[in-house]
Each structure stands twice: as structure tokens, then as C-alpha cells.
Design a protein around this motif. Structure first.
Motif, PDB file in Angstrom:
ATOM      1  N   TRP A 119       0.871  -1.181   0.000  1.00 19.15           N
ATOM      2  CA  TRP A 119       0.000   0.000   0.000  1.00 19.15           C
ATOM      3  C   TRP A 119       0.897   1.217   0.000  1.00 19.15           C
ATOM      4  O   TRP A 119       1.377   1.667   1.037  1.00 19.15           O
ATOM      5  N   VAL A 120       1.169   1.740  -1.206  1.00 19.77           N
ATOM      6  CA  VAL A 120       2.035   2.918  -1.323  1.00 19.77           C
ATOM      7  C   VAL A 120       1.206   4.166  -1.038  1.00 19.77           C
ATOM      8  O   VAL A 120      -0.012   4.168  -1.213  1.00 19.77           O
ATOM      9  N   ASN A 121       1.872   5.189  -0.577  1.00 20.96           N
ATOM     10  CA  ASN A 121       1.190   6.430  -0.182  1.00 20.96           C
ATOM     11  C   ASN A 121       0.106   6.153   0.862  1.00 20.96           C
ATOM     12  O   ASN A 121      -0.966   6.762   0.858  1.00 20.96           O
ATOM     13  N   SER A 122       0.423   5.223   1.749  1.00 12.11           N
ATOM     14  CA  SER A 122      -0.558   4.810   2.765  1.00 12.11           C
ATOM     15  C   SER A 122      -0.854   5.928   3.766  1.00 12.11           C
ATOM     16  O   SER A 122      -1.950   5.956   4.334  1.00 12.11           O
ATOM     17  N   ASP A 123       0.073   6.848   3.961  1.00 15.46           N
ATOM     18  CA  ASP A 123      -0.206   7.967   4.869  1.00 15.46           C
ATOM     19  C   ASP A 123      -1.356   8.823   4.344  1.00 15.46           C
ATOM     20  O   ASP A 123      -2.180   9.306   5.116  1.00 15.46           O
ATOM     21  N   ARG A 124      -1.427   8.973   3.034  1.00 16.06           N
ATOM     22  CA  ARG A 124      -2.554   9.705   2.460  1.00 16.06           C
ATOM     23  C   ARG A 124      -3.855   8.944   2.713  1.00 16.06           C
ATOM     24  O   ARG A 124      -4.871   9.529   3.061  1.00 16.06           O
ATOM     25  N   SER A 125      -3.817   7.635   2.540  1.00 12.70           N
ATOM     26  CA  SER A 125      -5.007   6.813   2.806  1.00 12.70           C
ATOM     27  C   SER A 125      -5.400   6.862   4.277  1.00 12.70           C
ATOM     28  O   SER A 125      -6.589   6.856   4.606  1.00 12.70           O
ATOM     29  N   ARG A 126      -4.407   6.901   5.140  1.00  8.79           N
ATOM     30  CA  ARG A 126      -4.700   7.019   6.584  1.00  8.79           C
ATOM     31  C   ARG A 126      -5.529   8.279   6.838  1.00  8.79           C
ATOM     32  O   ARG A 126      -6.449   8.285   7.648  1.00  8.79           O
ATOM     33  N   GLN A 127      -5.239   9.327   6.087  1.00  3.81           N
ATOM     34  CA  GLN A 127      -5.993  10.581   6.227  1.00  3.81           C
ATOM     35  C   GLN A 127      -7.360  10.487   5.552  1.00  3.81           C
ATOM     36  O   GLN A 127      -8.381  10.839   6.140  1.00  3.81           O
ATOM     37  N   THR A 128      -7.402  10.027   4.302  1.00  2.10           N
ATOM     38  CA  THR A 128      -8.673  10.002   3.572  1.00  2.10           C
ATOM     39  C   THR A 128      -9.637   8.951   4.107  1.00  2.10           C
ATOM     40  O   THR A 128     -10.844   9.073   3.902  1.00  2.10           O
ATOM     41  N   LEU A 129      -9.115   7.941   4.777  1.00  4.32           N
ATOM     42  CA  LEU A 129      -9.959   6.920   5.411  1.00  4.32           C
ATOM     43  C   LEU A 129      -9.966   7.115   6.927  1.00  4.32           C
ATOM     44  O   LEU A 129     -10.170   6.172   7.682  1.00  4.32           O
ATOM     45  N   GLY A 130      -9.740   8.349   7.333  1.00  2.00           N
ATOM     46  CA  GLY A 130      -9.667   8.698   8.754  1.00  2.00           C
ATOM     47  C   GLY A 130     -11.016   9.032   9.347  1.00  2.00           C
ATOM     48  O   GLY A 130     -12.046   8.439   9.014  1.00  2.00           O
ATOM     49  N   TRP A 131     -11.023  10.019  10.215  1.00  2.00           N
ATOM     50  CA  TRP A 131     -12.214  10.319  11.016  1.00  2.00           C
ATOM     51  C   TRP A 131     -13.410  10.745  10.181  1.00  2.00           C
ATOM     52  O   TRP A 131     -14.535  10.269  10.417  1.00  2.00           O
ATOM     53  N   ASP A 132     -13.211  11.613   9.196  1.00  2.00           N
ATOM     54  CA  ASP A 132     -14.348  12.069   8.396  1.00  2.00           C
ATOM     55  C   ASP A 132     -15.006  10.900   7.668  1.00  2.00           C
ATOM     56  O   ASP A 132     -16.234  10.770   7.651  1.00  2.00           O
ATOM     57  N   ALA A 133     -14.194  10.041   7.060  1.00  2.00           N
ATOM     58  CA  ALA A 133     -14.735   8.876   6.340  1.00  2.00           C
ATOM     59  C   ALA A 133     -15.404   7.899   7.309  1.00  2.00           C
ATOM     60  O   ALA A 133     -16.438   7.304   6.983  1.00  2.00           O
ATOM     61  N   THR A 134     -14.827   7.751   8.473  1.00  2.00           N
ATOM     62  CA  THR A 134     -15.390   6.843   9.478  1.00  2.00           C
ATOM     63  C   THR A 134     -16.738   7.353   9.962  1.00  2.00           C
ATOM     64  O   THR A 134     -17.697   6.580  10.092  1.00  2.00           O
ATOM     65  N   ILE A 135     -16.830   8.644  10.192  1.00  2.00           N
ATOM     66  CA  ILE A 135     -18.103   9.252  10.623  1.00  2.00           C
ATOM     67  C   ILE A 135     -19.161   9.047   9.541  1.00  2.00           C
ATOM     68  O   ILE A 135     -20.288   8.640   9.832  1.00  2.00           O
ATOM     69  N   ARG A 136     -18.795   9.300   8.277  1.00  2.00           N
ATOM     70  CA  ARG A 136     -19.745   9.079   7.174  1.00  2.00           C
ATOM     71  C   ARG A 136     -20.184   7.616   7.115  1.00  2.00           C
ATOM     72  O   ARG A 136     -21.360   7.323   6.889  1.00  2.00           O
ATOM     73  N   TRP A 137     -19.244   6.687   7.340  1.00  2.00           N
ATOM     74  CA  TRP A 137     -19.567   5.260   7.309  1.00  2.00           C
ATOM     75  C   TRP A 137     -20.591   4.928   8.396  1.00  2.00           C
ATOM     76  O   TRP A 137     -21.578   4.235   8.128  1.00  2.00           O
ATOM     77  N   TYR A 138     -20.354   5.416   9.601  1.00  2.00           N
ATOM     78  CA  TYR A 138     -21.311   5.165  10.687  1.00  2.00           C
ATOM     79  C   TYR A 138     -22.661   5.803  10.400  1.00  2.00           C
ATOM     80  O   TYR A 138     -23.712   5.211  10.680  1.00  2.00           O
ATOM     81  N   GLU A 139     -22.669   7.012   9.858  1.00  2.00           N
ATOM     82  CA  GLU A 139     -23.936   7.683   9.536  1.00  2.00           C
ATOM     83  C   GLU A 139     -24.742   6.872   8.518  1.00  2.00           C
ATOM     84  O   GLU A 139     -25.963   6.720   8.658  1.00  2.00           O
ATOM     85  N   GLU A 140     -24.052   6.360   7.498  1.00  2.00           N
ATOM     86  CA  GLU A 140     -24.734   5.529   6.498  1.00  2.00           C
ATOM     87  C   GLU A 140     -25.185   4.208   7.108  1.00  2.00           C
ATOM     88  O   GLU A 140     -26.294   3.741   6.838  1.00  2.00           O
TER      89      GLU A 140
END
Length: 137
Positions: free
Chosen positions: A61-82
Motif C-alpha cells: 500500500w504505497v502512499n498509505s499515509d494519504r489513505s490514513r488521512q482520507t480513510l480517517g475520522w471524516d470517512a469513518t463518521i460518514r460510514w457510521y452515519e450511512e
């Protein structure tokens, strides 16, 4: 240490903006199967038989630090909301509580969940016989 005898599948974190795009990227490794983002199904896919290399593989998983951000809190909150919209009524209180924790940046994120699921199938994991090695870069 990453084994050199296994095929390498590469996910580029620069192409991961959310769970849907991670799902799309990972699905390119599958034969005649499209993963639709269900995390239980992801766990099953890593066991094999869906087109990933038999006998294990390295998931680089290259550029995983970017994924850590894009799949971070905002994405997690959206996932729970859905998830709250479609979960069984008996589970709503638990999902709401997890959503509240995520809004406080407590607990784990989508990125953490994906990493944990992958590591279950690798060295030291309870399904290590699948020989899935995670290489975060």
C-alpha cells in the motif's frame, strides 16, 4: 520483512479518496468478482478463492499515509452515519455510540479497520495460513 517469494499487489493511496475508491482499487485484483465495500466480505476475500493469488501475496500500500488521512475520522463518521440508516434496529444504539465516539476522534478509523483485517491474514494473525503480508509505504 516482506517475503520475496510471493506476488505483490499494489494499492496506490493517491487513488484512494474514500472506502468506495479503496474498494474499486482492490477489486482490480479479483477475478470475476467485485467487492462492494462490505468489511466482512473483505475478510472473506482475503481467505482466497476470489482471484487473489493462491498461496498468499504481499499487499503493498504505497502512499498509505494519504489513505490514513482520507480513510480517517471524516470517512469513518460518514460510514457510521450511512450504517445507522440501514442497520437492524437492535444495533442502532451501538452504532450511535460508535458514531459519537468517532466524532470525538476516539476509537479506530476505516483505515485502521482495513489494516486490522489484512493483518488477521498475515504473520501472527489468527488466519496467518492465508499468507497475506501488508507492506505499508
Amino acid at each position: 520483512m516482506t517475503p520475496t517469494d510471493l506476488p505483490v499487489l499494489t494499492i496506490d493511496g493517491d487513488r484512494v479518496d474514500d472506502l468506495e475508491s479503496f474498494t474499486r482499487e482492490f477489486s482490480t485484483f479479483l477475478d470475476d468478482h467485485t467487492w462492494r465495500g462490505n468489511l466482512d466480505a473483505f475478510n472473506d476475500i482475503l481467505r482466497g478463492g476470489f482471484g487473489t493469488p493462491e498461496g498468499g501475496f504481499v499487499l503493498r500500500w504505497v502512499n498509505s499515509d494519504r489513505s490514513r488521512q482520507t480513510l480517517g475520522w471524516d470517512a469513518t463518521i460518514r460510514w457510521y452515519e450511512e450504517n445507522l440508516k440501514v442497520c437492524h434496529p437492535d444495533n442502532r444504539a451501538d452504532v450511535r455510540a460508535r458514531l459519537d465516539r468517532a466524532r470525538k476522534h476516539e476509537g479506530t478509523t476505516l483505515f485502521d479497520w482495513l489494516v486490522d483485517i489484512i493483518r488477521i491474514h498475515g504473520p501472527g494473525g489468527r488466519e496467518s495460513e492465508d499468507r497475506v503480508h501488508l507492506d505499508l509505504r
